[in-house]
Write a protein that holds these residues in place. Structure first.
Motif, PDB file in Angstrom:
ATOM      1  N   GLN A 192       1.324   8.087   8.429  1.00  0.00           N
ATOM      2  CA  GLN A 192       1.207   9.529   8.200  1.00  0.00           C
ATOM      3  C   GLN A 192       0.383  10.174   9.314  1.00  0.00           C
ATOM      4  N   ILE A 240      10.113   6.907  -0.106  1.00  0.00           N
ATOM      5  CA  ILE A 240       9.323   7.367  -1.252  1.00  0.00           C
ATOM      6  C   ILE A 240       8.283   8.365  -0.738  1.00  0.00           C
ATOM      7  N   GLN A 241       8.194   9.508  -1.406  1.00  0.00           N
ATOM      8  CA  GLN A 241       7.195  10.514  -1.022  1.00  0.00           C
ATOM      9  C   GLN A 241       5.978  10.401  -1.946  1.00  0.00           C
ATOM     10  N   HIS A 242       4.804  10.600  -1.368  1.00  0.00           N
ATOM     11  CA  HIS A 242       3.597  10.635  -2.215  1.00  0.00           C
ATOM     12  C   HIS A 242       3.038  12.045  -2.112  1.00  0.00           C
ATOM     13  N   GLY A 243       3.252  12.859  -3.145  1.00  0.00           N
ATOM     14  CA  GLY A 243       2.766  14.246  -3.101  1.00  0.00           C
ATOM     15  C   GLY A 243       3.705  15.118  -2.297  1.00  0.00           C
ATOM     16  N   SER A 293       0.845  -1.219   0.000  1.00  0.00           N
ATOM     17  CA  SER A 293       0.000   0.000   0.000  1.00  0.00           C
ATOM     18  C   SER A 293       0.871   1.256   0.000  1.00  0.00           C
ATOM     19  N   ASN A 294       2.145   1.104   0.423  1.00  0.00           N
ATOM     20  CA  ASN A 294       2.994   2.309   0.498  1.00  0.00           C
ATOM     21  C   ASN A 294       4.395   2.000  -0.013  1.00  0.00           C
ATOM     22  N   SER A 295       4.483   0.933  -0.868  1.00  0.00           N
ATOM     23  CA  SER A 295       5.809   0.562  -1.408  1.00  0.00           C
ATOM     24  C   SER A 295       5.582  -0.310  -2.640  1.00  0.00           C
ATOM     25  N   LYS A 296       6.685  -0.645  -3.299  1.00  0.00           N
ATOM     26  CA  LYS A 296       6.552  -1.419  -4.557  1.00  0.00           C
ATOM     27  C   LYS A 296       7.318  -2.743  -4.463  1.00  0.00           C
TER      28      LYS A 296
END
Ligand code: WQD
Length: 340
Positions: A87, A193-196, A35-38
């Motif tokens: 977050q 990794i940043q999202h936005g 959900s927050n990584s690949k």
């Protein structure tokens, strides 16, 4: 080779810890709901270590899926539990999403550990449990204060659940209270990794240095600190990863002195926001454009760790400097830019 299960192992701190585990010869299993990584982080870990950890995409809130996984891997010596949403601001907007995800994943994990007689767990907690500490540096005996966010509350509740479960079952727990993890692996192949728009200071600084952000807003210049800006204990993510190795080693050698142990994982040094800006500029020779604006609600004025216990009992202490942290963070930002 001892088998270690790393939940959330394709995430920022998890992936750095998987690398350190592999380097020490552990067999590493990774589960993550991505959900927050690949999943490509597994390929990157293999490219760095020449060893490919076993990976399965698992939703830990799905008890049946998690139990099925454990039925295939019951010879796990210890679990490092990173998986969780983190977050702060998002948790305030959507508390139920955080309570559901972070608590059900932890409860399901513990139920599987009891069922499959897995005896050791290292839990990812946070200095947020201390709130605004009345004494600095903050020790592990400092009072846990009312959480300032649902995210922080999930860490506090996670600690309490683990304490109760350790008392009632044959499970040993080491809880690590992280201070501010920053920086990236020396290869610049993995990092946060940043999202936005970045919430955290360091990625906002590196994106400002990269020209992605026009100006850094410094949240508050009127705190009771040496220069009026908030003080934090920033720790290199690789030093943090190595603290997990020390905790695992303590549990597997049965050296823990209680079924629940709690350690502050920080450098023991406090840096203000302006100190960090200066450190970044010195390490990279790049000027950061910033302005001091109003305080950010919920920010703690100053918090940094008393690391005596971790040094004595885990035989661990940080070795990477604030310059190493700034340089690795900038190298990571440049690597991200090169991929675009
Ligand atoms: C650091 C300082 C801001 C952004 C968070 C989580 C905590 C833990 C560590 C997981 C503060 C200031 C920030 C910006 C700024 N995570 N700042 N301008 O809030 O200390 O802790 O990460 O365990 O749970 O809450 O980190 O990087 O957001 O802020 O001035 O654009 O930088 O006010 O003083 P924080 P942060």
């Amino acid at each position: 080779m001892k088998k270690i299960l790393v939940t959330g192992g394709t995430g920022y701190i998890g992936s750095h810890t998987v690398i350190e585990l592999i380097k020490l010869g552990y067999e590493v299993l990774v589960i993550d709901n991505l959900s927050n990584s690949k999943a490509e982080v597994i390929d990157i870990i293999e490219s760095i270590t020449a060893v490919r950890p076993h990976f399965e995409k698992i939703e830990m809130c799905d008890k049946a899926a998690l139990a099925n996984y454990f039925s295939k891997h019951s010879d796990i010596a210890a679990v490092i539990h990173f998986a969780g949403m983190l977050q702060v601001a998002e948790s305030v907007e959507n508390p139920l999403k955080y309570y559901h995800n972070n608590m059900f994943s932890t409860i399901n994990l513990l139920e599987c550990m009891v069922a499959y007689k897995i005896k050791n767990i290292v839990f990812s907690s946070s200095c947020t449990v201390y709130g605004n500490p009345t004494q600095l540096p903050v020790t592990e005996t400092a009072p846990v204060q009312k959480a300032m966010s649902p995210y922080g509350n999930t860490k506090q509740m996670g600690e309490e659940i683990l304490e109760n479960v350790a008392k009632a079952n044959d499970i040993n727990v080491i809880t690590l209270r992280y201070f501010n993890p920053i920086g990236a692996h020396e290869s610049a192949k993995i990092g946060e990794i940043q999202h936005g728009v970045p919430h955290h200071l360091i990625p906002y600084i590196t994106e400002t240095a990269a020209g992605i952000r026009k100006q850094l807003n410094v949240f508050g210049g009127d705190y009771q600190t040496h220069d009026g800006t908030c003080v934090r204990d920033y720790i290199h993510v690789v030093d943090l990863a190595k603290a997990h190795i020390a905790a695992i080693s303590r549990l597997l050698s049965h050296s823990n002195e209680a079924k629940l142990e709690v350690y502050n994982i920080g450098t023991g040094l406090g840096y203000s926001v302006l100190d960090i800006i200066s450190a970044f500029e010195k390490a990279t020779n790049i000027k950061i454009n910033y302005q001091i604006v109003d305080r950010r609600p919920g920010d703690v004025e100053a918090v940094y760790a008393d690391t005596t216990l971790a040094e004595q009992k885990l035989n661990w202490k940080t070795v990477l400097s604030i310059e190493d942290m700034m340089r690795s963070a900038w190298n990571w930002e440049q690597a991200l830019a090169a991929k675009k």
